[in-house]
Design a protein around this motif. Structure first.
Motif, mmCIF file in Angstrom:
data_model
loop_
_atom_site.group_PDB
_atom_site.id
_atom_site.type_symbol
_atom_site.label_atom_id
_atom_site.label_comp_id
_atom_site.label_asym_id
_atom_site.label_seq_id
_atom_site.Cartn_x
_atom_site.Cartn_y
_atom_site.Cartn_z
ATOM 1 N N PHE A 161 52.344 32.521 37.447
ATOM 2 C CA PHE A 161 50.980 33.066 37.414
ATOM 3 C C PHE A 161 50.670 34.052 38.539
ATOM 4 O O PHE A 161 49.853 34.939 38.376
ATOM 5 N N TYR A 162 51.346 33.931 39.698
ATOM 6 C CA TYR A 162 51.040 34.890 40.771
ATOM 7 C C TYR A 162 51.481 36.308 40.386
ATOM 8 O O TYR A 162 50.843 37.282 40.772
ATOM 9 N N THR A 217 46.508 41.784 37.348
ATOM 10 C CA THR A 217 45.274 41.486 36.618
ATOM 11 C C THR A 217 44.019 41.601 37.479
ATOM 12 O O THR A 217 43.985 41.139 38.622
ATOM 13 N N THR A 218 42.996 42.205 36.903
ATOM 14 C CA THR A 218 41.658 42.182 37.511
ATOM 15 C C THR A 218 40.752 41.374 36.599
ATOM 16 O O THR A 218 40.721 41.602 35.391
ATOM 17 N N TYR A 219 40.043 40.423 37.191
ATOM 18 C CA TYR A 219 39.117 39.593 36.405
ATOM 19 C C TYR A 219 37.692 39.877 36.868
ATOM 20 O O TYR A 219 37.390 39.831 38.057
ATOM 21 N N THR A 258 29.412 36.370 36.479
ATOM 22 C CA THR A 258 28.616 36.325 37.709
ATOM 23 C C THR A 258 28.984 37.545 38.552
ATOM 24 O O THR A 258 30.010 38.167 38.306
ATOM 25 N N ARG A 301 37.450 19.066 25.965
ATOM 26 C CA ARG A 301 36.806 18.493 27.147
ATOM 27 C C ARG A 301 36.073 17.233 26.719
ATOM 28 O O ARG A 301 35.206 17.286 25.848
ATOM 29 N N LYS A 305 39.303 31.725 31.126
ATOM 30 C CA LYS A 305 39.769 30.947 32.282
ATOM 31 C C LYS A 305 41.117 30.298 31.999
ATOM 32 O O LYS A 305 41.944 30.168 32.906
ATOM 33 N N TYR A 346 48.759 37.533 38.220
ATOM 34 C CA TYR A 346 47.599 37.905 39.028
ATOM 35 C C TYR A 346 47.789 39.277 39.691
ATOM 36 O O TYR A 346 46.831 40.021 39.879
ATOM 37 N N LEU A 385 43.696 32.766 32.490
ATOM 38 C CA LEU A 385 43.908 33.017 33.922
ATOM 39 C C LEU A 385 44.538 31.823 34.636
ATOM 40 O O LEU A 385 44.642 31.808 35.870
ATOM 41 N N ASN A 386 44.924 30.810 33.867
ATOM 42 C CA ASN A 386 45.554 29.606 34.418
ATOM 43 C C ASN A 386 44.600 28.817 35.327
ATOM 44 O O ASN A 386 45.025 28.097 36.225
ATOM 45 N N LEU A 387 43.292 28.979 35.107
ATOM 46 C CA LEU A 387 42.330 28.214 35.906
ATOM 47 C C LEU A 387 41.976 26.911 35.205
ATOM 48 O O LEU A 387 41.425 25.999 35.811
ATOM 49 N N ILE A 388 42.266 26.845 33.907
ATOM 50 C CA ILE A 388 41.996 25.632 33.123
ATOM 51 C C ILE A 388 43.294 25.223 32.441
ATOM 52 O O ILE A 388 44.001 26.072 31.888
ATOM 53 N N GLU A 389 43.580 23.950 32.510
ATOM 54 C CA GLU A 389 44.783 23.430 31.854
ATOM 55 C C GLU A 389 44.487 23.259 30.365
ATOM 56 O O GLU A 389 43.572 22.523 29.993
#
Lengths: 223, 201
Positions: free
Chosen positions: B69-70, B76-78, B82, B11, B45, B73, B48-52
Motif C-alpha cells: 500500500f505504501y 495517489t492523492t486523496y 472534509t 459492519r 476508504k 500511496y 485506500l486500505n483504511l478499511i479491512e
C-alpha cells in the motif's frame, strides 16, 4: 532523505499550528500559575508549610495543566482528515503517534518546564532542588505525553465524555508522581529513582506507538 | 494498475456493499454513484486500505494492495469530503506546508497560476476559517496540483461548488485523464463528465 524531510516539515506544520494557537499554550500556563496562587492563598502565609508541600503541589498542578490540552492531541487532525493525509504521505499510524507525542512534549510540556523556576520562587522551593525538579519533570512530562497520546487516541470516537481520557491519564500517572516527588524529597536516592522513572518512560514509549496506532486505525475505520 | 475484485464490506452484520468490481488503468475515470449512506465513502476508504474488507481483494500493480500500500500511496492523492486545510492558518501558509510536506516539485509560478484559475489569488493572506465552504473546497483541489500524482481519489468533489468551478473541475479531470492519470470519484450524480466506468452502489 525524503522521509527525513517529511518529518522536518511535519514539525514545521506543528510549529505553525501551535504558534497560530499560542493563546491555548498561554491559557495552560495561566491556569498553572493561578492554581499555584489559589493553593498559596488557601494554605496561608506560612513559608515553612508551603516549602514542605510545594513540590507535591507543583507536580499535581503540572499534571492537571498538561491534561487540559489532551483533547486537542489528535481530535483536529482526525476530524479534518489530516491523519489520513499523513498516513497517505508515508507515515504509519504508530509513527504518527510517536511524532505527535514529541510534538505535544515540545509545544505543551516544554513551556511548563520553562515556567518551573518562577513557580519554585512562588512556592518557596529551594534553589538546589531545581535541578532535581527539572530532571524529574523532563522524564515525567514525556511519560505524560505518551499516556496522553494513548488516552486521546482511545477517545477519538467518544464524543460524549472526553474527561474519561484525562481520568485515565491521571490514574496511570500515580507512579510517576510518587517517583518524581520522591526524587526531589530524597536526594540521596536520586540515581535509583531516576532510573525507575526512566524505566517507566521506556515502557510507555514502547507501548505508545502500538496502542495509539491501533486506536487511530480503528477510529478511522469506524468513522 | 488498480483492480478491485468482488469487494464486500460489512459492519456489525449489516452489508454496506457487496461484490464490487472495478479496474483503474491509466486514463480511466470511474464514478461511484449512490444515495447518501450507500457506502461510497466506505468503498473509497477500502480502496485506500483504511478499511479491512469483509470479502474480496484489491490489487495494485499485480500485488495485493495490503502488502503494497505504501507504493500505492506514493502514486495517489486523496481528497475527502472534509477540508484538510488548516483553518487557523492563511491560504499562503497552507500552500507552503503542503508544498514542503509532500516534497512537491511544482514551481511557485505554477501554483500561482492555479490559485489564479481557482480565483483564490486575492485571498492569499486570509485565514482559511474566513473563506466560504466553496472556496475552502477549491483550495483543497490545489493539493491535486501540488502533490502531482497519477491516481486521484475524490469523495464528493462537486458538492458546494458553483457552475464555473464545476466546469473548471471537468476540464481538470479531462486534462489529467489525457496525461495518463486515473480518477475515481464519488458523486450523487454525474455533472456531465465523460467517465469510462460507472459503479452504482
Amino acid at each position: 532523505m525524503n522521509f527525513l524531510n517529511k518529518i522536518i516539515f511535519f514539525y514545521y506544520r506543528e510549529y505553525k499550528l501551535n504558534m497560530s494557537g499560542a493563546q491555548d499554550i498561554l491559557t495552560n500556563i495561566i491556569f498553572f500559575f493561578i492554581s499555584i496562587f489559589i493553593f498559596i492563598f488557601s494554605i496561608g502565609p506560612d513559608k515553612q508549610t508551603i516549602s514542605i508541600i510545594g513540590v507535591g503541589i507543583l507536580w499535581t498542578l503540572l499534571l492537571l495543566s498538561s491534561t487540559l490540552s489532551l483533547r486537542k492531541f489528535y481530535q483536529d487532525d482526525f476530524e479534518n482528515g489530516n491523519l489520513i493525509i499523513m498516513h497517505l504521505n508515508g507515515f504509519s499510524f504508530g509513527f504518527i503517534a510517536i511524532l505527535k507525542t514529541f510534538s505535544h512534549f515540545i509545544f505543551v510540556q516544554i513551556p511548563f518546564l520553562l515556567s518551573i523556576p518562577i513557580a519554585c520562587i512562588l512556592l518557596n522551593i529551594a534553589n538546589d532542588k531545581l535541578f532535581y525538579l527539572f530532571a524529574s519533570f523532563s522524564i515525567g512530562s514525556l511519560i505524560l505525553s505518551c499516556l496522553g497520546s494513548i488516552s486521546s487516541s482511545m477517545n477519538l470516537m467518544n464524543q460524549r465524555n472526553f474527561l474519561l481520557g484525562s481520568v485515565m491519564v491521571m490514574i496511570f500517572s500515580v507512579p510517576i508522581i510518587i517517583f518524581s516527588v520522591g526524587i526531589i524529597n530524597m536526594e540521596e536516592s536520586f540515581n535509583s529513582l531516576i532510573n525507575i522513572l526512566f524505566g517507566i518512560l521506556l515502557i510507555v514509549f514502547a507501548i505508545n506507538p502500538w496502542a495509539s496506532g491501533l486506536c487511530l486505525k480503528l477510529s478511522l475505520e469506524n468513522n | 494498475m488498480l483492480i478491485v475484485k468482488d469487494l464486500s464490506v460489512e459492519r456489525i452484520d449489516k452489508k454496506i456493499f457487496e461484490n464490487i468490481n472495478l479496474s483503474l488503468t491509466p486514463g480511466n475515470i470511474t464514478i461511484l454513484r449512490g444515495k447518501n449512506g450507500s457506502g461510497k465513502t466506505t468503498l473509497l476508504k477500502a480502496i485506500l486500505n483504511l478499511i479491512e474488507p469483509s470479502f474480496g481483494s484489491i490489487f495494485w500493480k499485480g500485488k495485493l494492495l495490503k502488502n503494497n500500500f505504501y507504493d500505492f500511496y506514493n502514486h495517489t492523492t486523496y481528497i475527502a469530503d472534509t477540508t484538510s486545510s488548516l483553518r487557523k492558518l492563511t491560504i499562503k501558509d497552507n500552500v507552503n506546508i503542503w508544498k514542503k510536506f509532500f516534497i512537491s516539485n511544482i514551481g511557485d509560478a505554477q501554483i500561482e497560476t492555479a490559485l489564479k484559475t481557482l480565483k483564490l489569488d486575492n485571498y492569499l493572506n486570509k485565514k482559511v476559517a474566513t473563506l466560504s465552504f466553496g472556496e475552502t473546497k477549491k483550495l483543497e483541489f490545489l493539493r491535486l496540483i501540488i502533490e502531482n500524482k497519477k491516481v486521484w481519489i475524490l469523495d464528493e468533489p462537486f458538492s458546494n461548488l458553483d457552475e464555473d468551478s464545476i466546469e473548471l473541475m471537468k476540464q481538470t479531470f479531462e486534462d489529467h485523464s489525457s496525461k495518463e492519470g486515473s480518477i475515481i470519484f464519488s458523486s450523487h450524480q454525474n455533472p456531465g463528465i465523460y467517465v469510462t466506468e460507472e459503479i452504482e452502489l
